[in-house]
Structures are given as C-alpha cells and as structure tokens.
Design a protein around this motif. Structure first.
Motif, PDB file in Angstrom:
ATOM      1  N   ASP A 165       6.776 -16.459  37.894  1.00 54.89           N
ATOM      2  CA  ASP A 165       7.686 -17.542  38.741  1.00 54.89           C
ATOM      3  C   ASP A 165       6.736 -18.276  39.546  1.00 54.89           C
ATOM      4  O   ASP A 165       5.528 -17.781  39.823  1.00 54.89           O
ATOM      5  CB  ASP A 165       8.703 -16.804  39.277  1.00 54.89           C
ATOM      6  CG  ASP A 165       8.469 -15.871  40.540  1.00 54.89           C
ATOM      7  OD1 ASP A 165       7.161 -15.899  41.090  1.00 54.89           O
ATOM      8  OD2 ASP A 165       9.095 -14.857  40.889  1.00 54.89           O
ATOM      9  N   PRO A 166       7.274 -19.385  40.210  1.00 54.82           N
ATOM     10  CA  PRO A 166       6.321 -20.572  40.964  1.00 54.82           C
ATOM     11  C   PRO A 166       5.558 -19.656  41.913  1.00 54.82           C
ATOM     12  O   PRO A 166       4.376 -19.750  42.187  1.00 54.82           O
ATOM     13  CB  PRO A 166       7.159 -21.539  41.247  1.00 54.82           C
ATOM     14  CG  PRO A 166       8.312 -21.577  40.375  1.00 54.82           C
ATOM     15  CD  PRO A 166       8.323 -20.134  39.825  1.00 54.82           C
ATOM     16  N   ARG A 169       2.975 -17.236  40.748  1.00 53.29           N
ATOM     17  CA  ARG A 169       1.895 -18.120  40.120  1.00 53.29           C
ATOM     18  C   ARG A 169       1.011 -18.434  41.359  1.00 53.29           C
ATOM     19  O   ARG A 169      -0.270 -18.418  41.432  1.00 53.29           O
ATOM     20  CB  ARG A 169       2.568 -19.348  39.500  1.00 53.29           C
ATOM     21  CG  ARG A 169       1.600 -20.145  38.678  1.00 53.29           C
ATOM     22  CD  ARG A 169       2.443 -21.119  37.829  1.00 53.29           C
ATOM     23  NE  ARG A 169       3.118 -20.675  36.806  1.00 53.29           N
ATOM     24  CZ  ARG A 169       2.794 -20.938  35.854  1.00 53.29           C
ATOM     25  NH1 ARG A 169       1.653 -21.186  35.275  1.00 53.29           N
ATOM     26  NH2 ARG A 169       3.694 -20.235  34.657  1.00 53.29           N
ATOM     27  N   ASP A 170       1.675 -18.900  42.485  1.00 51.23           N
ATOM     28  CA  ASP A 170       0.700 -19.297  43.564  1.00 51.23           C
ATOM     29  C   ASP A 170      -0.012 -18.439  44.100  1.00 51.23           C
ATOM     30  O   ASP A 170      -1.390 -18.486  44.535  1.00 51.23           O
ATOM     31  CB  ASP A 170       1.571 -19.949  44.735  1.00 51.23           C
ATOM     32  CG  ASP A 170       1.858 -21.416  44.581  1.00 51.23           C
ATOM     33  OD1 ASP A 170       1.288 -21.944  43.580  1.00 51.23           O
ATOM     34  OD2 ASP A 170       2.732 -22.079  45.435  1.00 51.23           O
ATOM     35  N   GLU A 196      -2.698 -26.169  37.151  1.00 51.18           N
ATOM     36  CA  GLU A 196      -2.872 -25.019  37.983  1.00 51.18           C
ATOM     37  C   GLU A 196      -4.592 -24.856  38.177  1.00 51.18           C
ATOM     38  O   GLU A 196      -4.838 -24.162  39.262  1.00 51.18           O
ATOM     39  CB  GLU A 196      -2.056 -23.646  37.430  1.00 51.18           C
ATOM     40  CG  GLU A 196      -2.468 -23.294  36.042  1.00 51.18           C
ATOM     41  CD  GLU A 196      -1.741 -21.961  35.847  1.00 51.18           C
ATOM     42  OE1 GLU A 196      -0.644 -22.010  36.145  1.00 51.18           O
ATOM     43  OE2 GLU A 196      -2.254 -21.055  34.968  1.00 51.18           O
TER      44      GLU A 196
END
Lengths: 302, 285
Positions: A165-166, A169-170, A196
C-alpha cells in the motif's frame, strides 16, 4: 569503479529474446532498473547471479565473470525475488538465520546478523511468529532481510514495492535509500513504476524488450528544463496577454502558464506583469523533466 | 534510566564458509524439520508417535529376553516386520522435506546462495535417509543394549546386529530416494503423502498376488522373484545374501543375492536421477 558491467549480454529462449545485446555499466549506490513487465529485468538478474548462462555476451559482477565464478558472486550478493518465496510454517527469525548459514555464516554470526537485519527492516516481536500469518508488507521485509543478512556488497531487489500500500511503499523506498547510503551496500532495484525510483536512485537504466533504452544519472533524467510554471489565483488570461506583449513565449497548461525562460529578464517580466495587474501569484516553479516523460520520449523515438 | 541507542548498521567481516558448510546446515535443518523440531507442536506429533510405535517391539523384545530368557524379534527381521510403520513414517514426512520449498518457491532463495542444485538435493536425501535410519536403528540399538544387559546364555549375535544396521542404512537410502522423488513430483503436501503411501501399498499388495499366481502355475523360481517388488523384502534378500541371515519373507526363498543387489543399486540410481531431473526443471523456473 564498476559494481557490474555487461557486454553484449543476450539471452534467447526458444520463443522469445528476453535480453538483447545489453551493454551497460553500474557504479556504486542505488541503481534503478526500469522496464515494463516482461522487459527482461528478472532474466537479467538471473544471469548476473550466474544462475542462467547467457546465449551471447558476458557479464561481470564485482569484477567476477558471472558464467564462471557464479558461486563466488552469490556469496557476496543478495537477492530478493519478485515472487512469494517464503515458507509459511517457520518464523522469520528461523528462516533468516538458516539462510544466513546457507550463505556461509557460522551459527553464532548467523544469529546475530539475523537479529540485526530484522531490526533494520523493522520487524519487531512478530519475527518469532510463523510467516504464514504475516501481512504482505511484513513478508516483503522478511524477503529484504534474507537478502541482506550476509552483509552483501550488492543486492538485487526485484520489484520490492510489489503489492504494497502507499505507506508500505514509502517505507520500503526509504529503506532502500538507507541500504544504498547508510549501509553502504550497492543496490540494483527493479520496478515498472518509474516515478518511485526517482526518489531513491542515483542512476537509472531503462530497458524495453530486453534492449537498453537509456542509462544515465538521475540528474540527467530530471534535469532542469527551460520553462517556468506560473500559477495565479485568477486573471490567467490577462497575465498571458501581458507576458506575450512583452515578448515572452507563453503556453497555457490547464490553470497554469508555461513560460519559456529566455534569460533572467523572463523572471522580472513575470514579476512585473503580476504586480502591474495586481494578481495573486501562487506558484512560480522551474519545470523539471520527470522520468516518465523521458521514458515516453525514449520509447516513442525507438 | 536506560536509553536505547541506535547503533546503526554494522558490517560483517567474519568468515564466509563454503558450500560444504551450507550443505551441512541444510541437512541438519531438514532433519530437524522431519521430526518437527523448531516447528509447531502439531508437526511433532506424527514423527514422534511413529517413533514410539517403532520402539514398542524393542521394549517387548527386551522384556521377553529378561523374563523368558529367549529372543523376541531377530535383528535382521526387524525392518521387514515393522515395514508398515516405516512406510507411514516415510509417506508422512518425506513431503515435509521437499514439498514446501517447491510449492512456496523457496528454492530461488537457496540457489541465489553458494549452494548448487546438486548439493541441495544431496542434502535433502541425506536428511531423509538419516531420519528413516534413526527410526529403524534406534530400536535395534536399544534391543542390542538390552541383550547386553540381560546377558543371555547364547553368544551375542554381533554380526547379525551390525548387518542389520548396515542394511537399515541401505533401506533408508532406497526409501528416501523414492519417497522424495515421488513427493517432489507432487508439491502439494497431502497429495505427496497419498502418493508415497499408494506406491508402497501397491508394492506390498502386488507381492502376494504375483507370488500366488506364479506358484499356482508351478513356477517356484519365478514366484521367488515376486518378493523383490517390495523394497523391504528386496533389501532383506540382499541382507540374506551378504550376512547369511534367514529370509524374512512370509514363505519361500529369495532368488539369487547378486541379482537382488544389482536391482537395489539400479533402483536407488533411478530414484536419484528422477530427483535430479525434477530439480533441474524446478531450478530453471
């Protein structure tokens, strides 16, 4: 100094050419390998690990030939596969300790390294539980931990942000950046999402259908273009007319104006025009290429 | 007040051992896995229950020696007598050695390390062989120790005991090679268990049928070959040839010893070759 280098590297399968005449060099730091699904990224990594003999050409990893010294390379390189690869019935600790020993670490060193590396990837108490109950994010962390546990000189991370999920991912991207800088381990990270990689890479290699599209430092990808974006609260049309009247080249871009920079005078002209018209200037920003734009241009020109 | 310091990333500059160390670590890891050590309590039940079942005849045998002063089970006949239990052990545990790595695609994590496919397969076969050997040999050793302590009037059957241990190892290798090969072609664990037990039952059930068929046609020497279809009787026939022990077939003699030994070697080689082919294919994925 090159971490890895390929020379005319080619891999043909009976029905498809996965990697085609690829000549590329990679230096230390974080390098992104970008391409659509099926562009040949995973095949390239397998050849670099010495697991797949190339049809033609050669690859050197850490200054060792991949076809003849695969075992030595694999001792100093970590690999995080793209697909699920974790047995569900063992704990993260047990798996990572075991794989550290398979990498050649003695028992006590394997335990210490596993504990260290699981802490670095952010697995706390849950590392003693069976992997079967983990979330996708936690599984990705275990996969990353096993690639780092033997303190490699170089890691291949195949689509590490897949399925996250975002927020996950971060966190993964931040971790990858830390591996390349703080940990001092060179990273080759693949992704089909160009945006990214912009954040974490020093260098980006773009491949498509097994062929090299472009290989250059991240700065060149996102270099400053000769436009400036102007956004005002209202009166965009009036501003455009005034700027055009003073000899600037203006293109409307949605609610914003793209103004071509002809020299320092352009900035003065924008400032003066906005002040004269009594407009609320919201944004004045230098235009930057994004990797996506470059990829689109390169892909279109091939 | 205690504080936690982030000491940052530490590099490893200790020794990096070779593929031999890796193969040994994998063998031990797999052997522990067979007995469910380091796994959930549930995965320990089956192997340890079967281990206890294997020990029961040994305990009865010792009791018989102590109280009635006579031998219970001959060492050479133990494996044949307990074949159903050994087969269930093989069927239930062989899939745990190979199936998870194939099904969950763990193999790439191994192959991206110094270990090769050949070493990986060898380690797995060694681990399973050691596990089956333990299951058969521990009761044998227990019986022998019991006999030493009871001190029967007869001379110690040391040669028969040693022979039974050697043949237990050979049998373990044969069973493991076949069990792992079958289990590796059926990566779903339940399916693996079922197929190993099915193959065993087939060899077990076919023997009396073929034996009776040959005998009814009056072909005594042909009937004797039927025993070799079953791995336990095959190994027993080699034992009988090598160590001069009486055959433990249900009735009748075995055919020639050297031929049995040859069949045994060919079967082990075939099973190992099948495993090697299976993993060559799996590694290429």
């Amino acid at each position: 100094m090159h971490i890895l280098a390929t020379e005319g590297l080619t891999k043909r399968f009976p029905t498809v050419t996965a990697v085609d005449q690829l000549t590329v060099t990679v230096g230390p730091g974080v390098t992104g390998l970008v391409g659509a699904n099926g562009a040949g990224k995973s095949t390239l990594i397998k050849m670099l690990l010495g697991l797949l003999p190339p049809t033609a050409g050669a690859a050197r990893v850490l200054d060792m030939d991949a076809t003849t010294r695969g075992a030595e390379i694999r001792r100093l390189v970590g690999y995080m596969p793209e697909h699920d690869c974790l047995p569900p019935d063992v704990s993260a600790t047990e798996l990572v300790v075991h794989l550290a020993r398979i990498s050649g670490l003695p028992r006590t060193a394997a335990r210490e390294r596993a504990a260290d590396v699981l802490r670095h990837v952010g697995l706390a108490e849950e590392r003693y539980r069976a992997i079967g109950g983990y979330s996708t994010g936690m599984k990705q962390r275990v996969k990353l931990a096993q690639a780092l546990v033997h303190d490699p000189k170089l890691v291949f991370l195949d689509e590490p942000t897949n399925g996250l999920d975002p927020r996950g991912r971060d966190e993964m991207l931040t971790l990858i950046r830390r591996i390349g800088t703080e940990f001092g381990i060179s990273v080759l990270v693949t992704s089909h999402l160009l945006g990214e990689l912009e954040r974490v890479c020093d260098h980006v290699i773009v491949i498509d259908a097994g062929r090299l599209l472009r290989s250059s430092a991240i700065g060149e990808f996102t270099q400053v273009t000769r436009t400036v974006t102007v956004e005002v609260d209202e009166g965009t049309d009036a501003l455009a007319q005034r700027l055009a009247a003073t000899g600037q080249r203006v293109t409307p871009h949605g609610r914003m104006l793209l103004v071509e920079v002809q020299g320092p005078g352009t900035y003065d002209a924008i400032r003066d025009a906005a002040a004269d018209l009594d407009l609320a200037l919201i944004r004045l920003e230098q235009g930057r290429h994004r990797i996506e734009d470059v990829f689109r241009e390169e892909a279109a020109s091939v | 007040m205690s504080e936690i310091y982030d000491i940052g990333y530490r590099h490893y500059d200790g020794p990096r051992l070779g593929a031999g160390h890796a193969a040994r670590a994998l063998t031990v890891h797999s052997l522990r896995g067979v007995f469910g050590l380091g796994r959930t309590a549930r995965s320990k039940i089956m192997p340890f229950a079967l281990g206890v079942v294997m020990l029961l005849p040994a305990v009865v045998s010792i009791a018989l020696m102590a109280l009635a002063k006579q031998r219970g089970i001959p060492y050479s006949g133990f494996a044949v007598m307990m074949q159903a239990v050994v087969a269930i052990f093989l069927a239930s545990q062989a899939p745990t050695v190979v199936a998870p790595d194939l099904r969950h695609r763990v193999l790439p994590l191994y192959l991206s390390r110094p270990i090769t496919v050949g070493q990986y397969v060898t380690a797995k076969v060694c681990a399973m062989t050691a596990a089956v050997f333990l299951i058969i040999a521990v009761p044998l050793v227990l019986m022998f120790v019991g006999e030493l302590l009871v001190d029967l009037d007869e001379p110690l059957p040391t040669k028969e005991f040693a022979g039974s241990l050697v043949m237990a190892l050979v049998l373990s290798l044969l069973l493991s090679a076949f069990g792992l090969a079958i289990a590796s072609f059926t990566p779903r664990r339940g399916l693996g268990v079922a197929s190993v037990i099915a193959v065993y039952l087939l060899t077990w059930a076919a023997v009396p049928i073929l034996y009776a068929t040959f005998q009814s046609t009056g072909d005594e020497s042909g009937a004797a070959w039927a025993w070799l279809l079953n791995p336990f009787w095959l190994v027993d026939s080699v034992q009988s040839w090598l160590f001069g022990t009486p055959p433990h077939s249900i009735e009748g003699e075995y055919p020639s010893g050297p031929a049995s030994a040859l069949i045994l070697v060919v079967l082990i080689a075939a099973a190992l070759a099948a495993l090697a082919l299976r993993y060559r294919k799996a590694a290429a994925r």
